[in-house]
Design a protein around this motif. Structure first.
Motif, PDB file in Angstrom:
ATOM      1  N   VAL A 181       0.832  -1.195   0.000  1.00  0.00           N
ATOM      2  CA  VAL A 181       0.000   0.000   0.000  1.00  0.00           C
ATOM      3  C   VAL A 181       0.873   1.253   0.000  1.00  0.00           C
ATOM      4  O   VAL A 181       1.982   1.259   0.547  1.00  0.00           O
ATOM      5  N   THR A 182       0.366   2.291  -0.625  1.00  0.00           N
ATOM      6  CA  THR A 182       1.053   3.581  -0.665  1.00  0.00           C
ATOM      7  C   THR A 182       0.260   4.586   0.167  1.00  0.00           C
ATOM      8  O   THR A 182      -0.866   4.314   0.611  1.00  0.00           O
ATOM      9  N   ARG A 183       0.833   5.767   0.326  1.00  0.00           N
ATOM     10  CA  ARG A 183       0.145   6.842   1.023  1.00  0.00           C
ATOM     11  C   ARG A 183      -1.186   7.165   0.348  1.00  0.00           C
ATOM     12  O   ARG A 183      -2.201   7.377   1.002  1.00  0.00           O
ATOM     13  N   ASP A 184      -1.186   7.191  -0.993  1.00  0.00           N
ATOM     14  CA  ASP A 184      -2.418   7.494  -1.727  1.00  0.00           C
ATOM     15  C   ASP A 184      -3.466   6.408  -1.520  1.00  0.00           C
ATOM     16  O   ASP A 184      -4.666   6.695  -1.432  1.00  0.00           O
ATOM     17  N   ALA A 187      -5.021   6.957   1.857  1.00  0.00           N
ATOM     18  CA  ALA A 187      -5.833   8.170   1.924  1.00  0.00           C
ATOM     19  C   ALA A 187      -7.231   7.968   1.357  1.00  0.00           C
ATOM     20  O   ALA A 187      -8.148   8.743   1.650  1.00  0.00           O
ATOM     21  N   GLN A 188      -7.423   6.920   0.562  1.00  0.00           N
ATOM     22  CA  GLN A 188      -8.729   6.663  -0.031  1.00  0.00           C
ATOM     23  C   GLN A 188      -9.711   6.037   0.956  1.00  0.00           C
ATOM     24  O   GLN A 188     -10.917   5.991   0.689  1.00  0.00           O
ATOM     25  N   TYR A 189      -9.194   5.547   2.064  1.00  0.00           N
ATOM     26  CA  TYR A 189     -10.051   4.825   3.020  1.00  0.00           C
ATOM     27  C   TYR A 189      -9.946   5.451   4.405  1.00  0.00           C
ATOM     28  O   TYR A 189      -8.978   6.144   4.742  1.00  0.00           O
ATOM     29  N   SER A 204      -7.184  14.553  16.632  1.00  0.00           N
ATOM     30  CA  SER A 204      -7.049  13.182  16.139  1.00  0.00           C
ATOM     31  C   SER A 204      -5.678  12.991  15.500  1.00  0.00           C
ATOM     32  O   SER A 204      -5.161  13.876  14.814  1.00  0.00           O
ATOM     33  N   GLU A 205      -5.095  11.824  15.725  1.00  0.00           N
ATOM     34  CA  GLU A 205      -3.760  11.513  15.241  1.00  0.00           C
ATOM     35  C   GLU A 205      -3.820  10.857  13.858  1.00  0.00           C
ATOM     36  O   GLU A 205      -3.205   9.823  13.615  1.00  0.00           O
ATOM     37  N   ALA A 206      -4.562  11.461  12.930  1.00  0.00           N
ATOM     38  CA  ALA A 206      -4.670  10.916  11.568  1.00  0.00           C
ATOM     39  C   ALA A 206      -3.358  11.160  10.812  1.00  0.00           C
ATOM     40  O   ALA A 206      -2.717  12.206  10.977  1.00  0.00           O
ATOM     41  N   LEU A 207      -2.986  10.202   9.959  1.00  0.00           N
ATOM     42  CA  LEU A 207      -1.694  10.281   9.279  1.00  0.00           C
ATOM     43  C   LEU A 207      -1.735  11.045   7.968  1.00  0.00           C
ATOM     44  O   LEU A 207      -0.908  11.925   7.725  1.00  0.00           O
ATOM     45  N   PHE A 208      -2.672  10.713   7.085  1.00  0.00           N
ATOM     46  CA  PHE A 208      -2.552  11.172   5.702  1.00  0.00           C
ATOM     47  C   PHE A 208      -3.698  12.022   5.176  1.00  0.00           C
ATOM     48  O   PHE A 208      -3.575  12.625   4.127  1.00  0.00           O
ATOM     49  N   LEU A 255       6.470   2.861   3.637  1.00  0.00           N
ATOM     50  CA  LEU A 255       6.310   4.201   4.186  1.00  0.00           C
ATOM     51  C   LEU A 255       7.268   4.433   5.352  1.00  0.00           C
ATOM     52  O   LEU A 255       7.571   3.516   6.128  1.00  0.00           O
ATOM     53  N   ALA A 256       7.743   5.649   5.468  1.00  0.00           N
ATOM     54  CA  ALA A 256       8.584   6.038   6.600  1.00  0.00           C
ATOM     55  C   ALA A 256       7.671   6.544   7.716  1.00  0.00           C
ATOM     56  O   ALA A 256       7.150   7.659   7.652  1.00  0.00           O
TER      57      ALA A 256
END
Length: 289
Positions: A181-184, A187-189, A204-208, A255-256
């Motif tokens: 999986v990629t960042r993109d 981000a879709q879900y 909230s600690e959301a990443l992307f 991912l880093a």
């Protein structure tokens, strides 16, 4: 009336005679008899009806027996309280923690602490780690345990161990079908992530992305992910069982991501019980590695 006299009365009652009580307690029969006689003299009543070697509780003896048990329990508790005080054992301990470590571990730790320190009153408050420092500073709790990112580590927090994290989703979630999986992709879900209070606002600690479901407990996040509500970044100790059971899948990625550490914040004077708790948490984390 002295505690040893009451104990002698109970011993003789339970074993049926002075001779049997002497055999079981290792005391001389004359010592037990003298103690019971002294107790009867101080109370002004006969506790036993004596007929040769036979003993029977009198009506008053039978009626005071339950209170004698209570009295000895109270004496024992008083002695233990004083002993704990002399040993530096806290009479109360307040703990704040998150649920990054499995609840089965915490249940066992609390059980062990109460067995080891039965007279210490222990309160546990479940709260996200971002709020721990303020609870300690206000002396609401004595010690707090939680999972922090390297960036989010409080200056007053001390490190216990690095904690491995996993990107996870339910086996039937669309992300689980991807080889990586990629960042993109993420981000879709919906991301199911941790939420905490800061300056009277929910953070909230959301990443992307802004597509998230914020919850205050890791276990609730894990269960929402198992239900395919979304994906999450969760501590491996918490999801290990679900991964082994097949109710969660690890998402492969390049991912880093931030490193995470399990740390604690404490007040100035750590006591004996808090030290025992800290050692148990440190040992659990050491075994994981």
């Amino acid at each position: 009336m002295r505690a040893e006299q009451v104990q002698a009365f109970i011993d003789v009652t339970e074993h049926g005679s002075f001779a049997a009580a002497a055999r079981h307690t290792g005391l001389k029969r004359s010592t037990l008899s003298a103690a019971v006689n002294a107790l009867e003299d101080s109370l002004g009543v006969a506790l036993f009806e004596r007929s040769g070697n036979s003993l029977t509780l009198t009506a008053v003896g039978d009626s005071v027996l339950p209170d004698c048990y209570r009295l000895l329990t109270s004496v024992s508790r008083i002695k233990k309280h004083c002993h704990q005080h002399l040993q530096g054992v806290e009479s109360q301990l307040g703990i704040a923690r998150d649920d990054a470590l499995p609840e089965v571990f915490w249940r066992q730790v609390m059980h062990d602490l109460k067995q080891q320190f039965p007279l210490t009153a222990i309160s546990v408050y479940l709260v996200p780690p971002q709020e721990h420092s303020q609870f300690v500073q206000r002396h609401t709790v004595d010690i707090a345990f939680g999972l922090y990112t390297a960036e989010g580590i409080d200056a007053n927090a001390a490190n216990l161990a690095a904690v491995s994290m996993r990107l996870v989703a339910a086996p039937h979630h669309p992300l689980s079908r991807l080889p990586s999986v990629t960042r993109d992709d993420l981000a879709q879900y919906t991301q199911v992530c941790l939420t905490h209070v800061q300056d009277d606002k929910l953070i909230s600690e959301a990443l992307f992305s802004g597509n998230y479901l914020g919850l205050t407990m890791f276990e609730v996040i894990r269960d929402a992910v198992i239900n395919a509500t979304g994906w999450a970044l969760l501590p491996y100790p918490l999801v290990k069982g679900a991964l082994e059971a097949g109710t969660l899948c690890t998402l492969n990625h390049d991912l880093a991501l931030d490193s995470h550490y399990y740390r604690y914040v404490e007040s100035d004077n750590r006591g004996v019980v808090a030290t025992a708790l800290l050692n148990k948490v440190a040992h659990f984390l050491a075994v994981l590695h």
